[in-house]
Scaffold this motif. Structure first.
Motif, mmCIF file in Angstrom:
data_model
loop_
_atom_site.group_PDB
_atom_site.id
_atom_site.type_symbol
_atom_site.label_atom_id
_atom_site.label_comp_id
_atom_site.label_asym_id
_atom_site.label_seq_id
_atom_site.Cartn_x
_atom_site.Cartn_y
_atom_site.Cartn_z
ATOM 1 N N UNK B 440 31.671 -102.203 51.397
ATOM 2 C CA UNK B 440 31.325 -101.001 50.618
ATOM 3 C C UNK B 440 32.140 -101.148 49.358
ATOM 4 N N UNK B 441 31.507 -101.549 48.272
ATOM 5 C CA UNK B 441 32.279 -102.050 47.145
ATOM 6 C C UNK B 441 32.767 -103.442 47.518
ATOM 7 N N UNK B 442 34.010 -103.708 47.217
ATOM 8 C CA UNK B 442 34.533 -105.054 47.418
ATOM 9 C C UNK B 442 35.259 -105.215 48.751
ATOM 10 N N UNK B 443 35.354 -104.157 49.533
ATOM 11 C CA UNK B 443 36.206 -104.240 50.716
ATOM 12 C C UNK B 443 35.468 -103.712 51.938
ATOM 13 N N UNK B 444 36.210 -103.585 53.041
ATOM 14 C CA UNK B 444 35.684 -102.982 54.264
ATOM 15 C C UNK B 444 34.478 -103.728 54.817
#
Lengths: 479, 464
Positions: B440-444
């Protein structure tokens, strides 16, 4: 910067109780994380402390001219927990085979560690307040702006005490902070009726960079507004200017594989002295770059970090090795072991859960004689400036990269002109002799470098790259 | 520790303490175990999953969610997390009700498999990997073949102050083969893989025929031409269609982006976005799907949600908060990457349902254009509605026939324009869910599945 934590460093606590044949290594971290998540101008969620303490144990076992390497990580610091972690690592090592006869781990040198700026002291001293202060400053930066708001964002600050011990007598520790920042800036409204536009920023640093927020917000708002009036780029082979933020997504993943012992082992690495780039291109790997998220006084195996030449005046000047690959080629390690850095540039803040692997730290492209941004644009003549790609998604094997232009600018008559968006730009970072590549086709290197994530570089003018735009007629369909 | 539930007493007691201070609190405890191996011509690299375990507590403090987590289960560590949240609760109107419905589900689930991977000896996996590598290496020009196998048992225990208690042990298995061919300084590769919820049976795809096919295709890539560039007719293979369904369309249906006023799809909910034969769903209950979950991290069971029904955009994915804000119901899509990560509205298995065109009919209809194969990556643009999909290979389509092989390409354009221009959807055999990871975006990053059928439309093709 040696740690001064009230508890004994985590790796030492494990090492002192470890019962395993040599050689072994313990890498540990005690981390606290604090996060603030934004939904529009509101705080959506506050997180912290996210407390994580763990360690990874690696054992190396020589066997029939090869080395078996076993690794396991755990958050269980009890005696039975350490015993079962070692047992896992030993079990893995029995099935592991790596073509190195004997792997050496660094011992205690007795020398002081390098000093490198990787701790935001204000953040360390009062983390939640520091993050809250940064977010307040961020939101204040949008006060009074018409038609521009943050729509989504997060600040994630990690404070870590990293420690390393091994059977050769090494014991080192250091403190470090990391800040992952993300914000989407939305432009909307106005009489023109255009759909909203967004500029989405992601970055990783060692500190909360409050000083530059105001300037950055000005630029982000300008880009978000320009998205709304942007048109597709032209199609063709064009001069393209790539700024540091775009190069950060292209060069480290490819050079971070191809210029390492991992690639050499698989006959994918360039040969020393080979011309792989334009004469104006000089690149080194800088493990001690101040405030880079990849900097540290020692690498992930405990060897002192240093600068390592990779490309000098366009020719291959060196490759990077960790202990395993150095042993495979009977060369010295270049202190290039890292943990938690993925091949595509993603990083995992739970670094202790990863065994060391060889990679670049901070790629440092030397400034050139191309002058200022305006002078690079002037040299481009008729081309494009790519401010942001969706994702360059570089392929470290073939060296290919390509991504959608989220926002850029047409260059006409040596000046920045109207914004562009959509279509793709791409090519190859490295290519066999005689074939075009980004590094070989660098026409000018800017004079001023900027640190962006794990690269410090000036903007590069590349002539040409392939641009495919929506406005163009279909290309001929014959080969 | 044998079972995550051994710590349920301590975790529940800590939750009870929070429940006395706030109107609503919940907790997720997690423990993951697993192993893997990677084999290539130079090295054999087995691995075991980190022995990671921990707990994350969440409260609604009257204005927002506040969380604290710890990687230990001892009373002192849990108390540190609880005290941090008590402190946060004290600052606000902590007895205001949390938004949306609280789950009251009480259930346990486990992945059933004839041969769970935890029971498969590493020697058996090594032998399979060595065979597969050998089959691939037997093809001329192959310089390298890598085989990877990995499995994980992820145990999650969710409790909340409304009475929910959900325990799941989800077993995921994944394997892949990657083959590198080189000639005259040029290197190209191809790959194939499978992943899903299940055990040893998922590895059955690693056959001699499949390994040799991947190797032959890698070799073929050495002669691949440059792809065409510009706007043209495109035919997506099922893997690329799946990427489209997830990255380009699916992210815009995550309702947290609606609440943030950050989805290009929100204003057109209920409108036609494609032809009548186009149906897109997210299905967390898809049997064996890589992105399947028994229940989400708010205690709601995984379920099938229709996003586009015969061309009409009808549904979004919700957590409790977006459901409250948008007068909908939670859809079982609240997911955390792990106990250290915050929950977001996330997809599970997202796919395009079959149409009724044969591949031959689609190619004939395309007449001239390009067939895009082997989707490798994509990125979302939830507000702007632009798409970027990358593929490893493809073929030109000339005069209604599939012709020359071309190398990697990127696909771009406006998602809604692409959907409106869809001219055909293929019929398929059993739908295959491809394994992937999504941030979710650049992470997770967490496991998500994608799938679909051949899809014919128009888009911009460029270098990648």
């Amino acid at each position: 910067m040696t740690g001064s934590s009230p508890l004994p460093d985590a790796a030492f606590r494990v090492a002192d109780r470890l019962r395993a044949p040599e050689p072994w290594e313990v890498y540990a971290e005690r981390s606290r994380r604090f996060e603030i998540h934004l939904g529009g101008r509101s705080i959506e969620m506050v997180r912290g402390p996210i407390a994580l303490e763990g360690y990874g144990i690696r054992v190396l076992r020589a066997r029939e001219g090869k080395t078996g390497s076993g690794f396991q990580a755990s958050t269980d610091f009890s005696d039975p927990g350490i015993r079962s972690t070692v047992a896992d690592a030993e079990s893995v090592s029995r099935y592991s085979e790596f073509p190195a006869k004997r792997v050496e781990l660094p011992g205690a040198s007795g020398k002081a560690l390098h000093t490198v700026e990787i701790v935001d002291q204000r953040l360390w001293d009062d983390p939640l307040r520091a993050v809250e202060g940064y977010v307040e400053e961020l939101l204040r930066g949008f006060d009074g702006r018409k038609g521009v708001v943050p729509s989504f964002g997060s600040v994630r600050a990690t404070l870590s005490e990293t420690s390393l011990a091994n059977s050769a007598g090494l014991k080192v520790s250091y403190l470090n902070t990391t800040v992952d920042f993300e914000v989407a800036v939305k432009a909307f409204g106005g009489p023109e009726g255009a759909p909203p536009g967004e500029y989405w920023v992601n970055s990783t640093s060692r500190r909360l960079e409050t000083d530059r927020l105001s300037t950055d917000i000005d630029a982000w708002c300008r880009y978000a507004k320009d998205v709304r009036r942007a048109a597709p780029p032209p199609t063709g082979n064009l001069p393209v200017v790539l700024p540091p933020g775009v190069l950060a997504g292209i060069l480290p993943p490819v050079l971070g594989y191809r210029f390492t012992g991992v690639a050499r082992l698989r006959k994918m690495a360039p040969v020393l002295g080979d011309p792989v780039a334009a004469d104006s291109v000089t690149v080194q790997d800088d493990g001690l770059r101040p405030w880079s998220p990849a900097s540290s006084p020692v690498d992930a195996e405990g060897n002192p970090r240093a600068g390592r030449p990779l490309v000098t005046a366009g020719a291959v000047a060196g490759l990077l090795y960790d202990a395993m690959h150095a042993a495979a080629f009977e060369v010295e390690t270049t202190s290039s072991a890292s943990r938690g850095m993925g091949p595509e540039g993603f990083t995992d803040w739970r670094r202790f859960t990863h065994p060391p692997r060889v990679s670049t730290s901070t790629l440092s492209v030397a400034p050139g004689r191309g002058g200022t941004e305006a002078e690079l644009i002037e040299q481009a003549g008729d081309g494009i400036w790519v401010q942001q790609l969706g994702w360059a998604s570089p392929d470290s094997i073939s060296g290919a990269f390509g991504g959608e232009i989220r926002i850029g600018y047409r260059i006409r008559h040596g000046k920045l002109a109207e914004p562009i968006r959509g279509g793709t730009v791409g090519g190859f970072v490295l290519a066999p002799p005689g074939r075009p590549s980004l590094l070989r086709d660098v026409a000018a290197v800017g004079a001023k470098v900027e640190l962006f994530d794990t690269i410090v570089t000036p903007p590069l003018l590349v002539r040409p790259l392939v641009v495919a735009g929506a406005a163009a007629p279909p290309a001929p369909t014959s080969k | 520790m044998v079972d995550l539930r051994d710590h349920e007493g301590e975790v529940a007691a800590a939750l009870g303490r929070l429940g006395r201070r706030v109107e609503f609190a919940d907790v997720l405890a997690e423990r993951a175990t697993g192993a893997g191996l990677r084999l290539d011509t130079q090295s054999t690299t087995p691995s075991v999953e980190p022995r990671l375990q921990g707990t994350v507590f969440r409260i609604w403090n009257g204005a927002r969610w506040v969380e604290a987590a710890t990687s230990a289960f001892d009373a002192a560590s849990l108390a540190v997390a609880v005290e941090a949240l008590e402190h946060a609760a004290g600052k606000a109107s902590s007895h205001a009700p949390a938004p949306g419905p609280s789950s009251t589900t009480r259930k346990e689930w486990r992945t059933e498999s004839a041969r769970p991977m935890r029971d498969v000896p590493v020697e058996e996996l090594l032998a399979l990997a060595r065979d597969a590598r050998g089959w691939a290496m037997a093809v001329p020009s192959v310089a390298e073949a890598q085989v990877g196998i990995r499995w994980e048992d992820d145990e999650r225990l969710y409790l909340n102050t409304a009475g929910a208690r959900c325990f799941q042990r989800l077993s995921r298995t994944q394997a892949g083969i990657f083959v590198l061919a080189t000639e005259s300084g040029r290197a190209e590769f191809d790959f194939d893989g499978r992943g899903g919820v299940g055990g040893r049976e998922i590895l059955e795809f690693l056959t001699e025929e499949r390994a040799a096919t991947v190797a032959r295709r890698a070799k073929e890539m050495l002669a691949a031409g440059a792809p065409p560039t510009g706007e043209m007719t495109v035919l997506l293979d099922p893997s690329v269609t799946g990427l489209f369904a997830h990255e380009s369309f699916g992210h815009g249906t995550e309702a947290d982006q609606f609440v943030r006023d950050r989805s290009y799809l929100q204003p057109i909910l209920g409108e036609n976005v494609g032809p009548e034969f186009l149906t897109i769903v997210d299905d967390g209950a898809f049997p064996g799907g890589w992105g399947s979950i028994y229940c989400d991290d708010e205690g709601n069971p995984g379920q099938k949600t229709v996003l586009v029904d015969r061309g009409r955009f009808v549904g979004a994915l919700h957590d409790r908060e977006t459901a409250a804000a948008l007068h909908a119901a939670p859809t079982g899509n609240t997911r955390r990457a792990d106990f250290l990560s915050r929950p977001f509205v996330r997809m599970t298995n997202t796919y395009v349902e079959p149409g009724d065109w044969s591949l031959e009919e689609l190619v004939a209809e395309a007449k001239n254009g390009v067939l895009l194969e082997r989707g490798t990556s994509g990125i979302e643009d939830p507000l702007g509605g632009q798409m970027q999909l990358k593929v490893k290979r493809g073929h030109r389509i000339e005069n209604g026939k599939i012709t020359g092989l071309v190398s990697s390409m990127a696909l771009s354009g406006k998602v809604l324009s692409f959907m409106k221009a869809i001219r055909g959807a293929g019929r398929s055999g059993p739908l295959r869910i491809e394994p992937g990871f999504c941030g979710k975006g650049q992470t997770d990053l967490l496991p998500v599945g994608t799938g679909g059928v051949h899809l014919l439309s128009t888009a911009v093709v460029g270098p990648a």
